[in-house]
Design an enzyme around this catalytic site. Structure first.
Site, PDB file in Angstrom:
ATOM      1  N   HIS A  99       0.916  -1.240  -0.088  1.00  0.00           N
ATOM      2  CA  HIS A  99       0.030   0.094  -0.128  1.00  0.00           C
ATOM      3  C   HIS A  99       0.957   1.385  -0.125  1.00  0.00           C
ATOM      4  CE1 HIS A  99      -3.642   2.450   0.799  1.00  0.00           C
ATOM      5  NE2 HIS A  99      -4.107   1.261   0.458  1.00  0.00           N
ATOM      6  N   ASP A 166      -7.216   4.832   9.049  1.00  0.00           N
ATOM      7  CA  ASP A 166      -8.495   5.158   8.323  1.00  0.00           C
ATOM      8  C   ASP A 166      -8.827   3.682   7.651  1.00  0.00           C
ATOM      9  OD1 ASP A 166      -9.420   7.504   9.233  1.00  0.00           O
ATOM     10  OD2 ASP A 166      -8.216   8.603   7.858  1.00  0.00           O
ATOM     11  N   GLU A 296     -12.191  14.090  12.971  1.00  0.00           N
ATOM     12  CA  GLU A 296     -11.735  14.205  11.548  1.00  0.00           C
ATOM     13  C   GLU A 296     -12.335  15.458  10.765  1.00  0.00           C
ATOM     14  OE1 GLU A 296     -10.601  11.286   8.898  1.00  0.00           O
ATOM     15  OE2 GLU A 296      -9.269  10.227  10.237  1.00  0.00           O
TER      16      GLU A 296
END
Length: 535
Positions: A99, A166, A296
């Site tokens: 990733h 997240d 957030e």
């Protein structure tokens, strides 16, 4: 997580050409030189090389000579020691779920370690939940495990880590090598601040257990160390009771459900929005008894597509009208966990938390969700994007830490001055503050030198023929910050020169360099970061 990646024909041609040239030209070393048992675990097949040559970013491609599929930690140690024994050591990169954004887990003409292969040889020991005084509950987790696996394993025991990312389909070793941040970080710190102990294979090939008290230099070096000092093979993560609501079977945690209150509030004025965010993370308990568990913020830009899926269908037209009128609507998102004990009071706590906030009247939205549904929310987006063949596209993301003192200037110059004026498809744009006091300065991770700084994440998906436009926009943003004297720090980035890395680390560079000399003196590990070696 990269699955069945869509790769342009030009890269397939590059791979084929590289494979032909690698056979025709002399290499600094040959996998055939490796010890016999280790050589058996080196894969040179095109499919393995292709996977190791790309990542989630799809902007960098570097082809290794082979991929190691380790069956034990000793394989990793043996590989590093073999490299170190050569007159010209080859480089080694650990790859989890791939990733990375800029080729950080690649190793041109070196070896990529497929860390996920370790999971096949753990015999169920990849995640072990235990209790020990005085630290309490914890999970010993293999570096190759993913956070979604940790969530499932710990919830079965009615427990949970405090700090998350997240996106949960990332490996433990990967996030701890960077920082691991999300909306919980203001309260509980990044993931690197929530580790008791590590097992690390250093650049010397040594397998070392380290903590803040034992082998502490290695412990602090590796956390946020960008893979430069060692490969994390185990982390001990502290656990706390999860927000539990009882099921019919009070003694079976697997049947219990964990709940959150999930709110979004809309703002048209950035100063009001940022002030409310900063007040929420300030822990002013003399005025505020209840504290959110997650905060957030994000942008609704007047660019298609406009994601309004959180909001009632009946309200979406008036939200669209707001975005059209103001250009940008700022979204403050907060979450409060609750359980059987607190479910009767959670609404009162929510009212206490939002009292005094100055969002647009009536533009407040709330939903209940399970704890797992909330934490795994990005996976839902992944499935939606994958169904449109948009997940495995280039991701020219830009992640920045911006000092609180300059966030208004950043809003004017970047959000309004660049993003709003560009004719590019909107992605997800996050902006939220966090407390530097929750970060440990002894670790390698770098933050701005202010008590509060903002996480700004511009998370875009691009077609291959649009990639250059997004990269140009990112450079415009970085140049604006430089010209305006905004002392940002990039997160999950890759610099092109040593001088840029020295500037990034600032006063920490000397310590970083000393740690490299101690734990990876031959500069074997993590070449894709381009810190001590050119790729």
């Amino acid at each position: 997580m990269v699955k069945n990646s869509v790769v342009p024909k030009s890269f397939l041609l590059l791979l084929l050409t590289s494979l032909v040239l690698s056979q025709a030209q002399p290499q600094p070393w040959s996998p055939l030189q490796a010890p016999k048992e280790l050589a058996k675990k080196l894969n040179h097949g095109p499919n393995s090389l292709l996977l190791a040559s790309t990542d989630f970013g799809h902007t960098v491609h570097k082809i290794p000579l082979a991929v190691l599929n380790p069956t034990s930690i000793n394989d990793i140690s043996e590989l590093i020691k073999f490299s170190k024994s050569l007159p010209n050591p080859f480089t080694i990169a650990a790859r989890g779920n791939g990733h990375s954004l800029h080729g950080q887990a690649m190793a041109y003409n070196g070896i990529v370690i497929n860390m996920r292969e370790q999971n096949s040889h753990r015999n169920g020991s990849g995640i072990v939940v235990s209790w020990k005084a005085p630290s309490g509950y914890y999970a010993d987790v293999g570096g190759e495990q993913t956070w979604i696996d940790v969530l499932h394993a710990t919830l079965e025991r009615g427990l949970t880590p405090l700090s998350w990312t997240d996106y949960l389909y990332l490996t433990i070793g990967g996030t701890l090598s960077n920082a691991g941040i999300s909306g919980q970080s203001f309260r509980f710190g990044p993931q690197i601040s929530n580790v008791h102990e590590l097992d690390v294979v250093t650049g010397n090939g040594d397998i070392i257990t380290c903590s803040a008290k034992n082998n502490s230099q290695l412990f602090f070096a590796v956390l946020g160390g960008l893979g430069q000092f060692g490969i994390i093979t185990r982390a001990r993560i502290p656990l706390v009771p999860a927000p539990t609501r009882a099921s019919a079977n009070l003694f079976d945690f697997r049947e219990k459900i964990y709940f959150v209150k999930w709110l979004q509030m809309l703002y048209s004025d950035f100063l009001t929005f940022s002030k409310d965010q900063e007040n929420l993370i300030s822990f002013n308990k003399s005025k505020q008894k209840s504290v959110p568990d997650y905060i957030e913020g994000s942008l609704l830009l007047n660019h298609p597509p406009l994601d309004l899926s959180f909001y009632p269908v009946s309200d979406q037209p008036k939200i669209t009208s707001l975005v059209t009128r103001f250009g940008i609507i700022y979204v403050l998102e907060l979450v409060k966990y609750y359980d059987d004990e607190s479910r009767k009071s959670v609404d009162k706590e929510i009212q206490e938390i939002i009292r005094g906030l100055n969002f647009l009247p009536t533009f407040i939205y709330e939903k209940d969700a399970s704890y797992e549904q909330f934490l795994n929310r990005v996976y839902t987006e992944e499935l939606a994007l994958s169904s449109q063949e948009l997940w495995d596209r280039p991701h020219p993301w830009l992640n920045l830490f911006v000092p609180k003192s300059r966030i208004s200037d950043f809003n004017e110059g970047v959000f309004k001055g660049i993003l709003l004026k560009q004719n590019l498809t909107a992605g997800t744009s996050l902006v939220y503050p966090t407390n530097r006091s929750k970060w440990d300065g002894r670790m390698s991770a770098i933050t701005p030198d202010e008590d509060v700084f903002y996480v700004v994440s511009l998370l875009y998906t691009s077609e291959f023929d649009q990639l250059k436009a997004y990269q140009t926009q990112n450079q415009q943003i970085l140049q604006f910050c430089k010209d305006a004297g905004i002392q940002i720090k990039q997160y999950l980035s890759r610099k092109e020169t040593l001088e840029q890395w020295v500037e990034h680390f600032g006063p920490k560079w000397g310590v970083f360099k000393e740690r490299k000399a101690a734990f990876d003196p031959k500069h074997i590990l993590s070449p894709g970061q381009k810190i001590f070696i050119k790729q």
